[in-house]
Write an enzyme that holds these catalytic residues in place. Structure first.
Site, PDB file in Angstrom:
ATOM      1  N   SER A  63       0.848  -1.191   0.000  1.00 47.64           N
ATOM      2  CA  SER A  63       0.000   0.000   0.000  1.00 47.64           C
ATOM      3  C   SER A  63       0.890   1.249   0.000  1.00 47.64           C
ATOM      4  O   SER A  63       1.828   1.336  -0.792  1.00 47.64           O
ATOM      5  CB  SER A  63      -0.964  -0.034   1.193  1.00 47.64           C
ATOM      6  OG  SER A  63      -1.962   0.960   1.066  1.00 47.64           O
ATOM      7  N   GLU A 109      -0.491  -2.890  -8.233  1.00 47.26           N
ATOM      8  CA  GLU A 109      -1.839  -3.162  -7.726  1.00 47.26           C
ATOM      9  C   GLU A 109      -2.560  -1.836  -7.589  1.00 47.26           C
ATOM     10  O   GLU A 109      -1.940  -0.799  -7.336  1.00 47.26           O
ATOM     11  CB  GLU A 109      -1.782  -3.931  -6.411  1.00 47.26           C
ATOM     12  CG  GLU A 109      -1.062  -3.241  -5.277  1.00 47.26           C
ATOM     13  CD  GLU A 109      -2.002  -2.718  -4.214  1.00 47.26           C
ATOM     14  OE1 GLU A 109      -3.223  -2.841  -4.390  1.00 47.26           O
ATOM     15  OE2 GLU A 109      -1.497  -2.162  -3.219  1.00 47.26           O
ATOM     16  N   HIS A 147      -4.296  -5.219  -2.185  1.00 43.95           N
ATOM     17  CA  HIS A 147      -5.345  -5.036  -1.196  1.00 43.95           C
ATOM     18  C   HIS A 147      -6.408  -6.127  -1.189  1.00 43.95           C
ATOM     19  O   HIS A 147      -7.358  -6.057  -0.417  1.00 43.95           O
ATOM     20  CB  HIS A 147      -6.017  -3.672  -1.403  1.00 43.95           C
ATOM     21  CG  HIS A 147      -5.163  -2.515  -0.977  1.00 43.95           C
ATOM     22  ND1 HIS A 147      -4.104  -2.070  -1.731  1.00 43.95           N
ATOM     23  CD2 HIS A 147      -5.208  -1.717   0.126  1.00 43.95           C
ATOM     24  CE1 HIS A 147      -3.537  -1.044  -1.119  1.00 43.95           C
ATOM     25  NE2 HIS A 147      -4.179  -0.806   0.003  1.00 43.95           N
TER      26      HIS A 147
END
Length: 338
Positions: A110, A241, A308
């Site tokens: 993240s 991502e 995620h």
């Protein structure tokens, strides 16, 4: 040349929050994760920032940077794992003493991925894109998540093989805790945009595209200099991502990175599963991937174990990798090649 940190047995793990800290009402999950690592034989040294959160960050940029710099300099600390990601880690980059950093593992995903990628690009030190600290609580780790430990114990010159997960978690269920933290219920299937088997090889780089795209055009995102200095002659495999971007925003970001030269000498692209990827009109995520494959003339695979939608494979920024995808199954072999 790439330098790989060495994770010593019973190493001390530093816990600092260079992005978001943990709110008081959630301190319990942080304590559970710390207890789990202690049960695994690690000494855990938490800083002050993981316990605070105010205005979308754990503390001021100066305080967060000072704690991270101190943990990087502390010879008693063998690796660093933030509790989780957040929003504003980018504020730290100009305050970090990259030039003096020793080879020490950083692990996370993240918002943490902007630190990981900047660290590898600036120093040639490998970093680990994988689990966050809070996801290491629970009675046991699923097989895919648990590989973080094997990956970080791999020595220079050795290799590690990871397989795509059997199942992934469709959605978070915080009301029904499970022994494994993740509720893995959905069959995993890695896909190629052509529908045919894919094999690609090259040096791994990547992260959360919402975040790492902001490195383009800065001193922390100089891909050409990194290639020349650390991996001359080797192609790059990018893994991304998507946390929150709609399809058109994702495509704009990818075009920006292409124009910034990030995809020169690129042998393939990989994209993690995402709960985002919302279509705009009839422009769906597969159109984005197909456009990229045609524009760049390289293979594109997607719905991989990254990001995620857990679990996730531990990808080592800087490692030389061979990726194979056949019949929905993926194999990732990472060589810790200098």
């Amino acid at each position: 040349m790439i330098t790989y940190p060495q994770l010593r047995p019973n190493a001390a793990i530093g816990v600092t929050a260079p992005s978001s800290g943990v709110q008081a009402e959630l301190h319990g999950i942080l304590l559970e994760a710390i207890a789990k690592l202690k049960n695994e034989g690690f000494d855990v040294i938490p800083g002050e920032t993981p316990w605070t959160q105010h205005k979308a960050k754990s503390s001021s940029a100066a305080r967060r940077a000072a704690e991270l710099n101190a943990m990087m300099a502390d010879t008693n600390i063998g690796m660093i794992i933030p509790p989780w990601g957040g929003e504003l880690l980018i504020e730290l980059l100009e305050h970090l003493d990259f030039a003096s950093y020793p080879a020490k593992w950083l692990l996370g995903y993240s918002d943490t991925s902007i630190l990981l990628l900047a660290m590898t690009l600036r120093t040639g030190i490998a970093t680990a894109h994988g689990t966050n600290l809070v996801d290491l609580r629970g009675e046991y780790w699923d097989e895919t998540t648990a590989a973080w430990l094997q990956a970080l114990r791999t020595k220079t010159g050795e290799s590690i093989v990871q397989q795509s997960s059997p199942l992934f978690q469709r959605e978070w269920d915080f009301e029904t805790p499970s022994p494994c933290v993740f509720h893995l219920t959905e069959p995993t299937s890695w896909k190629s945009i052509t529908g045919r088997p894919v094999h690609m090889s090259g040096r791994l780089l990547g992260g959360c595209i919402d975040i790492v795209r902001h490195l383009a055009g800065t001193p922390f995102g100089d891909i050409a200099a990194f290639r020349k200095r650390h991996i001359p002659g080797d192609p790059i495999i990018w893994y991304f991502e998507n946390c929150e971007l709609r399809t058109t925003d994702l495509k704009r970001s990818l075009v920006q990175l292409k124009l910034a030269g990030w995809f020169e000498h690129c042998s393939g692209l990989m994209f993690g599963r995402s709960a985002a990827n919302a279509p705009v009109e009839d422009y769906v995520i597969e159109d984005v991937y197909r456009d990229l494959a045609e524009e760049l003339g390289i293979p594109v695979i997607y719905d991989i174990d990254c990001g995620h939608v857990p679990p996730q494979i531990t990808f080592i920024n800087g490692a030389y990798a061979e990726i194979a995808v056949t019949d929905g199954k993926g194999t990732v072999t990472q060589y810790f090649r200098p």
